[in-house]
Design a protein around this motif. Sequence first.
Motif, PDB file in Angstrom:
ATOM      1  N   ASP A 115       0.724  -1.143  -0.120  1.00  9.13           N
ATOM      2  CA  ASP A 115      -0.015   0.065  -0.094  1.00  9.13           C
ATOM      3  C   ASP A 115       0.887   1.215  -0.067  1.00  9.13           C
ATOM      4  O   ASP A 115       1.586   1.355   1.090  1.00  9.13           O
ATOM      5  CB  ASP A 115      -0.953  -0.199   1.191  1.00  9.13           C
ATOM      6  N   TYR A 116       0.902   1.958  -1.126  1.00 11.17           N
ATOM      7  CA  TYR A 116       1.679   3.409  -0.989  1.00 11.17           C
ATOM      8  C   TYR A 116       0.777   4.430  -1.677  1.00 11.17           C
ATOM      9  O   TYR A 116      -0.166   4.314  -2.225  1.00 11.17           O
ATOM     10  CB  TYR A 116       2.749   2.906  -2.039  1.00 11.17           C
ATOM     11  N   ASP A 117       1.186   5.519  -1.288  1.00 18.52           N
ATOM     12  CA  ASP A 117       0.375   6.916  -1.664  1.00 18.52           C
ATOM     13  C   ASP A 117       1.062   7.486  -2.996  1.00 18.52           C
ATOM     14  O   ASP A 117       0.421   7.887  -3.864  1.00 18.52           O
ATOM     15  CB  ASP A 117       0.748   7.881  -0.464  1.00 18.52           C
ATOM     16  N   ALA A 118       2.286   7.331  -3.199  1.00 17.49           N
ATOM     17  CA  ALA A 118       3.119   7.786  -4.245  1.00 17.49           C
ATOM     18  C   ALA A 118       4.085   6.841  -4.723  1.00 17.49           C
ATOM     19  O   ALA A 118       4.711   6.220  -3.832  1.00 17.49           O
ATOM     20  CB  ALA A 118       3.800   9.203  -3.917  1.00 17.49           C
ATOM     21  N   LEU A 119       4.289   6.941  -6.114  1.00 19.14           N
ATOM     22  CA  LEU A 119       5.459   5.747  -6.615  1.00 19.14           C
ATOM     23  C   LEU A 119       5.978   7.072  -7.626  1.00 19.14           C
ATOM     24  O   LEU A 119       5.465   7.555  -8.585  1.00 19.14           O
ATOM     25  CB  LEU A 119       4.856   4.904  -7.140  1.00 19.14           C
ATOM     26  N   GLU A 120       7.627   6.777  -7.769  1.00 18.09           N
ATOM     27  CA  GLU A 120       8.228   7.431  -8.757  1.00 18.09           C
ATOM     28  C   GLU A 120       9.177   6.465  -9.206  1.00 18.09           C
ATOM     29  O   GLU A 120      10.053   6.002  -8.347  1.00 18.09           O
ATOM     30  CB  GLU A 120       8.708   8.955  -8.163  1.00 18.09           C
ATOM     31  N   VAL A 121       9.436   6.324 -10.609  1.00 20.37           N
ATOM     32  CA  VAL A 121      10.619   5.785 -10.996  1.00 20.37           C
ATOM     33  C   VAL A 121      11.381   6.951 -11.597  1.00 20.37           C
ATOM     34  O   VAL A 121      11.293   7.601 -12.531  1.00 20.37           O
ATOM     35  CB  VAL A 121      10.199   4.730 -12.333  1.00 20.37           C
ATOM     36  N   ARG A 122      12.570   6.921 -10.776  1.00 28.08           N
ATOM     37  CA  ARG A 122      13.835   7.901 -11.299  1.00 28.08           C
ATOM     38  C   ARG A 122      14.746   7.223 -12.007  1.00 28.08           C
ATOM     39  O   ARG A 122      15.158   6.110 -11.811  1.00 28.08           O
ATOM     40  CB  ARG A 122      14.198   8.642 -10.131  1.00 28.08           C
ATOM     41  N   LEU A 123      15.097   7.658 -13.368  1.00 24.59           N
ATOM     42  CA  LEU A 123      16.007   7.040 -14.233  1.00 24.59           C
ATOM     43  C   LEU A 123      17.422   7.980 -14.305  1.00 24.59           C
ATOM     44  O   LEU A 123      17.481   9.191 -14.101  1.00 24.59           O
ATOM     45  CB  LEU A 123      15.391   6.924 -15.771  1.00 24.59           C
ATOM     46  N   VAL A 124      18.620   7.234 -14.604  1.00 23.53           N
ATOM     47  CA  VAL A 124      19.860   7.792 -14.675  1.00 23.53           C
ATOM     48  C   VAL A 124      19.905   8.299 -15.983  1.00 23.53           C
ATOM     49  O   VAL A 124      19.669   7.633 -16.945  1.00 23.53           O
ATOM     50  CB  VAL A 124      20.904   6.782 -14.067  1.00 23.53           C
ATOM     51  N   ASP A 125      20.193   9.636 -16.046  1.00 25.61           N
ATOM     52  CA  ASP A 125      20.662  10.214 -17.278  1.00 25.61           C
ATOM     53  C   ASP A 125      22.333  10.273 -17.271  1.00 25.61           C
ATOM     54  O   ASP A 125      23.000  10.941 -16.614  1.00 25.61           O
ATOM     55  CB  ASP A 125      20.286  11.509 -17.466  1.00 25.61           C
ATOM     56  N   LYS A 126      23.096   9.089 -17.808  1.00 22.32           N
ATOM     57  CA  LYS A 126      24.522   8.993 -17.809  1.00 22.32           C
ATOM     58  C   LYS A 126      25.193  10.189 -18.216  1.00 22.32           C
ATOM     59  O   LYS A 126      26.290  10.546 -17.855  1.00 22.32           O
ATOM     60  CB  LYS A 126      24.934   7.738 -18.321  1.00 22.32           C
ATOM     61  N   ALA A 127      24.411  10.789 -19.482  1.00 23.95           N
ATOM     62  CA  ALA A 127      25.194  12.000 -20.096  1.00 23.95           C
ATOM     63  C   ALA A 127      25.483  13.127 -19.103  1.00 23.95           C
ATOM     64  O   ALA A 127      26.493  13.777 -19.323  1.00 23.95           O
ATOM     65  CB  ALA A 127      24.421  12.323 -21.505  1.00 23.95           C
ATOM     66  N   THR A 128      24.282  13.578 -18.437  1.00 27.70           N
ATOM     67  CA  THR A 128      24.383  14.495 -17.425  1.00 27.70           C
ATOM     68  C   THR A 128      24.740  14.286 -16.023  1.00 27.70           C
ATOM     69  O   THR A 128      24.984  15.085 -15.199  1.00 27.70           O
ATOM     70  CB  THR A 128      22.928  15.388 -17.663  1.00 27.70           C
ATOM     71  N   GLY A 129      24.588  13.198 -15.714  1.00 30.43           N
ATOM     72  CA  GLY A 129      24.845  12.562 -14.382  1.00 30.43           C
ATOM     73  C   GLY A 129      23.736  12.905 -13.493  1.00 30.43           C
ATOM     74  O   GLY A 129      23.908  13.122 -12.214  1.00 30.43           O
ATOM     75  N   GLU A 130      22.427  12.806 -13.904  1.00 29.51           N
ATOM     76  CA  GLU A 130      21.496  13.242 -13.210  1.00 29.51           C
ATOM     77  C   GLU A 130      20.322  12.036 -13.212  1.00 29.51           C
ATOM     78  O   GLU A 130      20.263  11.309 -14.038  1.00 29.51           O
ATOM     79  CB  GLU A 130      20.747  14.442 -13.750  1.00 29.51           C
ATOM     80  N   LEU A 131      19.403  12.356 -12.124  1.00 32.49           N
ATOM     81  CA  LEU A 131      18.395  11.441 -12.183  1.00 32.49           C
ATOM     82  C   LEU A 131      17.270  12.227 -12.851  1.00 32.49           C
ATOM     83  O   LEU A 131      16.833  13.566 -12.044  1.00 32.49           O
ATOM     84  CB  LEU A 131      18.024  11.293 -10.566  1.00 32.49           C
ATOM     85  N   TYR A 132      16.134  11.492 -13.417  1.00 30.54           N
ATOM     86  CA  TYR A 132      15.034  12.265 -13.735  1.00 30.54           C
ATOM     87  C   TYR A 132      13.777  11.212 -13.724  1.00 30.54           C
ATOM     88  O   TYR A 132      13.800  10.095 -13.614  1.00 30.54           O
ATOM     89  CB  TYR A 132      15.139  12.763 -15.383  1.00 30.54           C
ATOM     90  N   CYS A 133      12.489  12.017 -13.422  1.00 32.38           N
ATOM     91  CA  CYS A 133      11.388  11.239 -13.512  1.00 32.38           C
ATOM     92  C   CYS A 133      10.996  10.424 -14.820  1.00 32.38           C
ATOM     93  O   CYS A 133      10.638  11.271 -15.711  1.00 32.38           O
ATOM     94  CB  CYS A 133      10.171  11.986 -12.995  1.00 32.38           C
ATOM     95  N   GLY A 134      11.055   9.059 -14.774  1.00 33.09           N
ATOM     96  CA  GLY A 134      10.647   8.441 -15.967  1.00 33.09           C
ATOM     97  C   GLY A 134       9.213   8.163 -15.871  1.00 33.09           C
ATOM     98  O   GLY A 134       8.481   7.758 -16.801  1.00 33.09           O
ATOM     99  N   TYR A 135       8.659   8.020 -14.669  1.00 36.59           N
ATOM    100  CA  TYR A 135       7.342   7.728 -14.336  1.00 36.59           C
ATOM    101  C   TYR A 135       6.953   8.188 -12.915  1.00 36.59           C
ATOM    102  O   TYR A 135       7.853   8.050 -11.945  1.00 36.59           O
ATOM    103  CB  TYR A 135       6.949   6.376 -14.634  1.00 36.59           C
ATOM    104  N   CYS A 136       5.922   8.527 -12.684  1.00 39.97           N
ATOM    105  CA  CYS A 136       5.317   8.792 -11.182  1.00 39.97           C
ATOM    106  C   CYS A 136       3.609   8.666 -11.294  1.00 39.97           C
ATOM    107  O   CYS A 136       3.185   8.958 -12.340  1.00 39.97           O
ATOM    108  CB  CYS A 136       5.880  10.264 -10.795  1.00 39.97           C
TER     109      CYS A 136
END
Length: 181
Positions: free
Chosen positions: A99-120
């Motif tokens: 049971d969860y209230d929120a879900l986020e899939v953060r993906l790695v952008d290797k080119a920029t060294g950042e995490l971004y939201c692939g799905y939420c």
Amino acid sequence: VPLYDKDRDLMGVLGLCDPVDRQLPTIELVKSLEVFATLAAVAIENARQYEALREASEQQKAQLALRHAILEVSGALLATLEPREVFARIAALLKEIVDYDALEVRLVDKATGELYCGYCRDGAAGAEEQFKAWRSPIDAGVSGWVVRHNEAQLVNDMLNDPRGELVPGTEWEPQASIIAP
């Protein structure tokens, strides 16, 4: 009267009192109580074993349900190549398990060294747009820590965890989180 388990280890005692007339028990009564204590000890041990079996059965049912859900996710992953559809299916199956209230899939952008939201998926109005727009360095936040250490984290109090990050445009709210690689 002592209560012994099947290995003759002491598991407890059976105590009877007669505060009204304070008569001492007879040897026959003590022997009868010893027999009763043996039967009581067997009943207690059987009840404990039954409870242990019931708990093991419940754990096996939960594990079977989890494996079934994982099999469904595998099928969903093989059935489509559209990432959004795969993530939506995973989110729906996870909701059945946890049971969860929120879900986020953060993906790695290797080119920029950042995490971004692939799905939420979030119940708060407008929050999904804030999460989708937010990018964070891999060396920041709990998500970044999980990426760098390849180890899941359970954070019971995100507000007070020093690695906690505030998504721009949102407010700090009490929350517990599980972040997994």
